[in-house]
Every structure is written in C-alpha cells, then in structure tokens.
Design an enzyme around this catalytic site. Structure first.
Site, PDB file in Angstrom:
ATOM      1  CE1 TYR A 233       1.143  -0.330   4.370  1.00 15.67           C
ATOM      2  CE2 TYR A 233       0.132   1.840   4.368  1.00 15.67           C
ATOM      3  CZ  TYR A 233       0.930   0.903   4.967  1.00 15.67           C
ATOM      4  OH  TYR A 233       1.547   1.192   6.163  1.00 15.67           O
TER       5      TYR A 233
ATOM      6  CG  HIS B 136       0.440 -20.970   2.305  1.00 18.28           C
ATOM      7  ND1 HIS B 136      -0.637 -21.749   2.674  1.00 18.28           N
ATOM      8  CD2 HIS B 136       0.805 -20.308   3.422  1.00 18.28           C
ATOM      9  CE1 HIS B 136      -0.897 -21.566   3.949  1.00 18.28           C
ATOM     10  NE2 HIS B 136      -0.039 -20.693   4.430  1.00 18.28           N
TER      11      HIS B 136
ATOM     12  NE  ARG C 262       6.887   4.158   0.432  1.00 15.60           N
ATOM     13  CZ  ARG C 262       6.635   4.910   1.496  1.00 15.60           C
ATOM     14  NH1 ARG C 262       7.596   5.207   2.353  1.00 15.60           N
ATOM     15  NH2 ARG C 262       5.431   5.372   1.715  1.00 15.60           N
TER      16      ARG C 262
ATOM     17  CG  LEU D  17       8.483   2.470   4.727  1.00 17.61           C
ATOM     18  CD1 LEU D  17       8.364   1.252   3.808  1.00 17.61           C
ATOM     19  CD2 LEU D  17       7.102   3.043   4.994  1.00 17.61           C
TER      20      LEU D  17
ATOM     21  CE  LYS E 248       3.142   3.172   3.157  1.00 19.94           C
ATOM     22  NZ  LYS E 248       3.272   3.297   4.606  1.00 19.94           N
TER      23      LYS E 248
ATOM     24  CD  GLU F 163       9.974   1.803  10.474  1.00 21.78           C
ATOM     25  OE1 GLU F 163       9.820   2.767   9.712  1.00 21.78           O
ATOM     26  OE2 GLU F 163       9.892   0.611  10.086  1.00 21.78           O
TER      27      GLU F 163
HETATM   28  N1  PLP Z   1       7.524   3.759   8.958  1.00 20.37           N
HETATM   29  C1  PLP Z   1       6.405   3.024   8.958  1.00 20.37           C
HETATM   30  C2  PLP Z   1       6.407   1.682   9.621  1.00 20.37           C
HETATM   31  C3  PLP Z   1       5.247   3.493   8.325  1.00 20.37           C
HETATM   32  O1  PLP Z   1       4.137   2.747   8.320  1.00 20.37           O
HETATM   33  C4  PLP Z   1       5.273   4.779   7.721  1.00 20.37           C
HETATM   34  C5  PLP Z   1       4.094   5.312   7.059  1.00 20.37           C
HETATM   35  O2  PLP Z   1       3.050   4.718   7.011  1.00 20.37           O
HETATM   36  C6  PLP Z   1       6.452   5.517   7.763  1.00 20.37           C
HETATM   37  C7  PLP Z   1       7.577   4.965   8.383  1.00 20.37           C
HETATM   38  C8  PLP Z   1       6.540   6.876   7.147  1.00 20.37           C
HETATM   39  O3  PLP Z   1       6.543   6.780   5.752  1.00 20.37           O
HETATM   40  P1  PLP Z   1       6.018   7.957   4.821  1.00 20.37           P
HETATM   41  O4  PLP Z   1       6.794   9.166   5.200  1.00 20.37           O
HETATM   42  O5  PLP Z   1       6.292   7.506   3.452  1.00 20.37           O
HETATM   43  O6  PLP Z   1       4.553   8.114   5.113  1.00 20.37           O
END
Ligand code: PLP
Length: 287
Positions: free
Chosen positions: A33, A102, A52, A207, A149, A182
């Site tokens: 997503y 699967h 991305r 991410l 993601k 994070e």
């Molecule tokens: N880290 C995680 C685990 C996230 O789910 C997100 C955004 O959903 C981010 C970082 C930040 O990413 P972005 O700046 O692309 O929204």
C-alpha cells in the site's frame, strides 16, 4: 455527499465497496500500500510514492494492476470525487483473488487495486503539533523486510495500541541493541543537545519514508547539522528534541518518550521549523 472508493476498475459508494473473501490481501496480507497526503488541494509527492509502490510490488513479484499513469489518474479522481482538500489518499494492491493456497496463484489472476480518500482536520493537526505527542517504546518484533510497505501491519497495530493504552500517540520500536528503529507508522528522529539532527539510515530495519526523504532535503537546504546513524532510547531521553515523520502527520514533535520529558517538554524549534517548511520540499500535484 456519499464517499466514493475505487475498487478494481469501478468507482463505487464507499459504504458498499468490497473485495472478495478470497482476496489474498485479506487471507495472507499478500499486498502492499501507499498513503499520500492531500494538502490544500494537492496530492503530495505522487512520483515518490509510486516509485516506492513500484519497488514494493517488484520485491513481492506482484504486477502493477494497471499502468502507472492510470493509477495516478485514479488517485486524482478519488480525491476529487470525495472533495478532499486536506487529508489522505490510500492505495492498496494485492496479489488478487484465488482459491486459498500459499503458492502464488496462476498467472491469469489479476492483482486487486483499491483506492480510498478521506478528509482530515488541519486545525486539529496544527493543535496537536503545537502540543507535541508522547511515544511509548516497544520491542522490535517485525520481520526483517520492513523496507517493503506491506499491508501485514499486525505488529504495528499491537505496538500502537500498547502506546495508546499507555498514554501515547505513537510507538517507537527498539531493537535488541537498544536502538530505536522507527515508529509504528512513522520514522523516528532526535535533535541532540549540540543541535545535530539524527535519524537511522534507511538501508535496513525501517521503511524508507517519503516524508523522511523530503525532510532530509530540507535539512540540507537549511544547512542543519545532520547524522544518519542509529540512536538509542537512552540517547533519545537526553535529546534536545524528538519528532516523527509520515505522510499523515508530516513532521510531528515528540515531547515525551516512555513518560520522560524530552528537552523542555515543548515542541522543539527544529521540528517546528521543518514542519513549517515541509511542503516547500515536496512535489505538489493540484487535484
Ligand atoms: N515507517 C512506517 C512503519 C510506516 O508505516 C510509515 C508510514 O506509514 C512511515 C515509516 C513513514 O513513511 P512515509 O513518510 O512515506 O509516510
């Protein structure tokens, strides 16, 4: 006005929007997503988000559900049809609908695509940013491929719920070496006492946030001292400032970590400035 969603080629009423019970996103979290911010009638950083998305799809060997330009067109349509001026647009692509198994489905199974959009209240976000948020740490317990993601967000759900139940708005994952990776849905940053902005490198464990990339550009253009390196939870407790970044919250000051006050307990000057300047570092597509 009823809300509209895009589901596999059709614009449908949001209340009736549905995918099949054997969609692989539903059964296996076999999908990816993106979330783009909608700001003052613009979709923010579409090229970066679609780059991305392309990477996430390639890593999982899922085909684009349609041409990239068509996805971009649908993003605009869904934002426009929902009359969103400020808020977000969400896009989800899964490996499609197939008998539960699967193994990847046969080649002729088309990926599923869903796009939704909703408004948010910029005044409420502003008020929150003026106050700052509390974060609550949580042991890192996710798979190593958090660079993709995916919609497999159960660990994030549990970490964020734990934060909420302990007075926080966000969770900070902490790895077995004591380093913050994070947030549950954000990237994590601190500003040290000597004014250095620090965030973890995006080559593993996090991410690669799109907001993070724009903030890195701003940090450079503003001439701020910057280090891309892991920081520990104890370093965060001693920091002058902390903040998180994500498309939905842009730059959000953090004033408390695990109940400990960060800096003077108020949003820091660096985070506040980066938040103010943020959209100057982004690509804006008028809807
Ligand atoms: N880290 C995680 C685990 C996230 O789910 C997100 C955004 O959903 C981010 C970082 C930040 O990413 P972005 O700046 O692309 O929204």
């Amino acid at each position: 006005m009823s809300r509209i969603a895009y589901v596999n080629g059709q614009y449908v009423r949001h209340a009736e929007a549905a995918v099949h019970v054997e969609d692989r996103g539903y059964q296996f979290a076999d999908g990816v997503y993106e979330v783009c911010e909608v700001w003052q009638g613009n979709i923010v950083d579409v090229p970066r988000h679609l780059d991305r998305l392309d990477r996430s799809l390639r890593e999982l060997r899922i085909d684009w559900p349609m041409a990239r330009a068509a996805v971009e067109f649908v993003l605009h349509q869904v934002v426009r049809r929902n009359r969103v001026r400020n808020g977000l647009v969400y896009i989800q692509v899964t490996r499609g609908v197939a008998k539960r198994d699967h193994f990847f489905p046969p080649e002729d199974v088309a990926p599923s695509i869903v796009v939704t959009s909703r408004s948010s209240n910029p005044e409420a976000a502003k008020a929150l940013a003026e106050q700052g948020i509390a974060v609550v740490s949580f042991p890192e317990n996710r798979w190593p491929r958090v660079d993709i993601k995916t919609v497999a967000l159960l660990p994030n759900v549990l970490a964020k719920q734990n934060a909420k139940e302990n007075g926080g708005k966000e969770a900070w994952y902490v790895d077995s070496d004591g380093f913050v990776t994070e947030g549950g849905s954000t990237n994590a940053w601190i500003v040290t006492r000597d004014g250095t902005v620090v965030t973890r490198p995006a080559d593993s464990g996090i991410l690669r946030g799109i907001t993070r990339a724009a903030v890195l550009e701003l940090i450079q253009s503003e001439g701020l001292t910057f280090e891309e390196r892991p920081f520990s939870l104890s370093e965060a407790f001693e920091a002058k400032e902390a903040f998180v970044t994500a498309a939905t919250s842009v730059v959000m000051p953090v004033t408390k970590v695990d109940g400990k006050i960060i800096g003077n307990g108020h949003p820091g000057t660096v985070a506040t400035r980066l938040r103010e300047l943020f959209h100057t570092a982004t690509d804006l597509q008028a809807v």
